[in-house]
Motif scaffolding. Structure first.
Motif, PDB file in Angstrom:
ATOM      1  N   TYR A 198       0.813  -1.221   0.000  1.00 36.02           N
ATOM      2  CA  TYR A 198       0.000   0.000   0.000  1.00 36.02           C
ATOM      3  C   TYR A 198       0.852   1.280   0.000  1.00 36.02           C
ATOM      4  O   TYR A 198       0.366   2.336   0.402  1.00 36.02           O
ATOM      5  CB  TYR A 198      -0.964   0.049   1.186  1.00 36.02           C
ATOM      6  CG  TYR A 198      -1.929  -1.082   1.292  1.00 36.02           C
ATOM      7  CD1 TYR A 198      -2.525  -1.642   0.163  1.00 36.02           C
ATOM      8  CD2 TYR A 198      -2.267  -1.622   2.532  1.00 36.02           C
ATOM      9  CE1 TYR A 198      -3.428  -2.677   0.266  1.00 36.02           C
ATOM     10  CE2 TYR A 198      -3.178  -2.667   2.646  1.00 36.02           C
ATOM     11  CZ  TYR A 198      -3.746  -3.190   1.508  1.00 36.02           C
ATOM     12  OH  TYR A 198      -4.643  -4.230   1.609  1.00 36.02           O
ATOM     13  N   ASN A 206       2.234  -3.697  -4.199  1.00 33.86           N
ATOM     14  CA  ASN A 206       1.443  -4.874  -3.837  1.00 33.86           C
ATOM     15  C   ASN A 206       1.968  -5.513  -2.543  1.00 33.86           C
ATOM     16  O   ASN A 206       2.809  -4.934  -1.847  1.00 33.86           O
ATOM     17  CB  ASN A 206       1.419  -5.879  -4.992  1.00 33.86           C
ATOM     18  CG  ASN A 206       2.794  -6.513  -5.247  1.00 33.86           C
ATOM     19  OD1 ASN A 206       3.746  -6.330  -4.483  1.00 33.86           O
ATOM     20  ND2 ASN A 206       2.904  -7.257  -6.326  1.00 33.86           N
ATOM     21  N   GLU A 263     -10.340  -7.875 -10.071  1.00 33.12           N
ATOM     22  CA  GLU A 263     -11.233  -8.654  -9.214  1.00 33.12           C
ATOM     23  C   GLU A 263     -10.856 -10.126  -9.261  1.00 33.12           C
ATOM     24  O   GLU A 263     -10.666 -10.708 -10.327  1.00 33.12           O
ATOM     25  CB  GLU A 263     -12.683  -8.487  -9.686  1.00 33.12           C
ATOM     26  CG  GLU A 263     -13.690  -9.337  -8.956  1.00 33.12           C
ATOM     27  CD  GLU A 263     -15.093  -9.194  -9.529  1.00 33.12           C
ATOM     28  OE1 GLU A 263     -15.967  -9.969  -9.132  1.00 33.12           O
ATOM     29  OE2 GLU A 263     -15.305  -8.301 -10.372  1.00 33.12           O
ATOM     30  N   SER A 297     -16.620  -0.274  -4.163  1.00 30.74           N
ATOM     31  CA  SER A 297     -15.332   0.341  -3.874  1.00 30.74           C
ATOM     32  C   SER A 297     -15.333   1.836  -4.125  1.00 30.74           C
ATOM     33  O   SER A 297     -14.586   2.573  -3.495  1.00 30.74           O
ATOM     34  CB  SER A 297     -14.232  -0.312  -4.718  1.00 30.74           C
ATOM     35  OG  SER A 297     -14.123  -1.674  -4.417  1.00 30.74           O
ATOM     36  N   SER A 308     -12.820  -3.542   4.148  1.00 28.08           N
ATOM     37  CA  SER A 308     -12.211  -2.731   3.094  1.00 28.08           C
ATOM     38  C   SER A 308     -11.025  -1.959   3.645  1.00 28.08           C
ATOM     39  O   SER A 308     -10.958  -1.652   4.843  1.00 28.08           O
ATOM     40  CB  SER A 308     -13.231  -1.743   2.512  1.00 28.08           C
ATOM     41  OG  SER A 308     -13.524  -0.736   3.463  1.00 28.08           O
ATOM     42  N   LYS A 331      -9.746  -1.425  -1.510  1.00 30.10           N
ATOM     43  CA  LYS A 331      -9.793  -2.883  -1.624  1.00 30.10           C
ATOM     44  C   LYS A 331     -10.922  -3.394  -0.749  1.00 30.10           C
ATOM     45  O   LYS A 331     -10.972  -3.108   0.445  1.00 30.10           O
ATOM     46  CB  LYS A 331      -8.471  -3.512  -1.176  1.00 30.10           C
ATOM     47  CG  LYS A 331      -8.463  -5.037  -1.276  1.00 30.10           C
ATOM     48  CD  LYS A 331      -7.092  -5.600  -0.922  1.00 30.10           C
ATOM     49  CE  LYS A 331      -7.057  -7.116  -1.073  1.00 30.10           C
ATOM     50  NZ  LYS A 331      -5.715  -7.665  -0.778  1.00 30.10           N
ATOM     51  N   ASN A 378     -12.126 -10.544  -3.790  1.00 31.12           N
ATOM     52  CA  ASN A 378     -11.273  -9.388  -3.546  1.00 31.12           C
ATOM     53  C   ASN A 378     -11.404  -8.454  -4.739  1.00 31.12           C
ATOM     54  O   ASN A 378     -11.100  -8.841  -5.870  1.00 31.12           O
ATOM     55  CB  ASN A 378      -9.806  -9.789  -3.391  1.00 31.12           C
ATOM     56  CG  ASN A 378      -9.542 -10.583  -2.134  1.00 31.12           C
ATOM     57  OD1 ASN A 378     -10.242 -10.424  -1.141  1.00 31.12           O
ATOM     58  ND2 ASN A 378      -8.536 -11.438  -2.163  1.00 31.12           N
ATOM     59  N   GLU A 399     -10.289  -4.660  -6.153  1.00 33.43           N
ATOM     60  CA  GLU A 399      -9.375  -3.549  -5.911  1.00 33.43           C
ATOM     61  C   GLU A 399      -9.555  -2.470  -6.975  1.00 33.43           C
ATOM     62  O   GLU A 399      -9.695  -2.771  -8.167  1.00 33.43           O
ATOM     63  CB  GLU A 399      -7.930  -4.033  -5.912  1.00 33.43           C
ATOM     64  CG  GLU A 399      -7.590  -4.922  -4.730  1.00 33.43           C
ATOM     65  CD  GLU A 399      -6.172  -5.437  -4.785  1.00 33.43           C
ATOM     66  OE1 GLU A 399      -5.261  -4.746  -4.301  1.00 33.43           O
ATOM     67  OE2 GLU A 399      -5.979  -6.542  -5.318  1.00 33.43           O
TER      68      GLU A 399
END
Length: 395
Positions: free
Chosen positions: A43, A58, A148, A210, A302, A318, A337, A339
């Motif tokens: 992040y 990542n 995804e 999101s 999230s 996310k 998941n 993002e």
């Protein structure tokens, strides 16, 4: 199918390649680690100078930054909560080997003990919500990379990634989102007649969540409303440059209310990151295609990171969900998941003029409509080694 497989594997090879110089852009491949522990940092916001253009590292700390010709002499800015922000001249960041390792230093501070402050922490949080929300544009066009992963009983049954423009109108504090899917790739499990039920299960995943739910600060206001101390416990921690506030529902109602961890920049009073969601097993029973779909949300969490420069916007989101379901004789666990990486938060409206044919198109409908050159030249979230292996197994 064979041609599609070859093309996709070629694209996967690209994301783990070292940097290369193209006619119009330069690709910097890098890794960000903790200077002290040598652990990879996830992040990390990696952006070009003070612009809103950038990417995110990542789980392995890896990223690829696409640098257009006009920005060749710019700088790269690395920012991460709990670490000192670092800015490096771009010319010094490029190595002939292609892959650069960047280190960030932890903020040196003695952490204070966690103290329960039901009122004062809530007031600090409320003020930060108002400050941050006031700086988020009511109308905006976001240049987005979307991906995804969806699993049924731990087996991948859908993978998609896409280049999207989100046109957002949040004037009424309930964002209206128009979606423009420019290009996308898609791997999807069979939807033949005997597998049709999987499409119904897939509908449990809200792919717009999101952006719609987290673009503004509205969802955080539920923690600081009237009589919030009757429902939540607040704890505050001073991290030096950042204030960390944890909000947890009272134990007797924990099943019904969300928790949150909020990081606030002490200098600007802006929210930098929120970890938010539910751990619950509440039962739901909607009707889908004449069947009753019974499901329980085990986890709905999230992570949302906001750019806190001159212009505030949702940089990264996310959403992670685990759902137990039963549809007719079919049952299992759905894990998804999703993002969203905002690669540019200041797109001009004129850019959408040639995108009208993609308005409100879905990734599924526009899946596998892409050019290899396009994916080489745009920001994305680099798959980890585990994710790459998972994708290959699904091909």
């Amino acid at each position: 199918m064979k041609k599609m497989r070859s093309t996709f594997l070629l694209l996967l090879a690209f994301v783990i390649s070292t940097s290369a110089i193209f006619a119009q852009s330069l690709k910097l491949s890098g890794e960000v680690i903790d200077l002290v522990s040598k652990a990879p940092l996830e992040y990390v916001s990696v952006s070009l100078g003070n612009s809103s253009t950038g990417t995110t590292s990542n789980k392995e700390g890896k990223f690829v930054l696409i640098v257009d010709a006009p920005h060749r002499d710019d700088s790269i800015r690395f920012s991460h909560i709990g670490f000192e922000t670092k800015t490096i001249a771009l010319s010094k960041s490029i190595h002939s080997q292609g892959h650069a390792v960047f280190t960030l230093s932890p903020v040196s501070t003695v952490l204070e003990e966690v103290t329960v402050l039901p009122r004062s922490a809530a007031e600090i949080l409320h003020a930060a919500i108002e400050t941050t929300d006031a700086l988020i544009a009511q109308n905006s066009i976001l240049d987005v990379y979307y991906r995804e992963f969806a699993y049924l009983d731990e087996e991948l049954f859908k993978y998609a990634d896409a280049a999207i423009f989100y046109k957002i109108n949040a004037a009424n504090k309930k964002p209206k989102v128009e979606t423009f899917v420019a290009e996308s790739r898609l791997i999807k499990d069979s939807v033949s007649s005997d597998e049709k039920w999987k499409s119904d299960v897939e509908s449990l995943v809200d792919t717009d969540k999101s952006v719609k739910e987290f673009y503004t600060m509205d969802y955080l206001l539920k923690f600081v409303g009237k009589n919030q101390d009757m429902y939540f416990d607040f704890s505050l921690q001073d991290l030096g440059q950042v204030t960390k506030i944890e909000v947890n529902p009272k134990s007797i109602i924990r099943k019904y209310l969300p928790s949150a961890i909020v990081y606030i920049d002490q200098l600007t009073n802006q929210i930098q990151r929120v970890d938010y969601g539910y751990d619950s097993h509440l039962q739901y029973m909607p009707s889908i295609n004449l069947f009753v779909l019974k499901y329980a949300v085990k986890k709905d969490w999230s992570t949302n990171i906001y750019n806190t420069g001159d212009r505030v916007f949702l940089r990264f989101s996310k959403v992670m969900q685990d759902i137990d379901f039963k549809l007719g004789k079919k049952s299992g666990v759905l894990r998804s998941n999703v993002e969203v990486l905002v690669t540019d938060g200041s797109v001009e409206a004129d850019k959408l003029k040639d995108m009208s044919r993609f308005k409100n198109s879905s990734i599924t409908k526009n899946g596998n409509s892409y050019t290899s050159r396009f994916w080489e030249d745009r920001m994305a979230i680099i798959p980890t080694a585990e994710e790459l292996e998972t994708i290959k197994l699904a091909l």
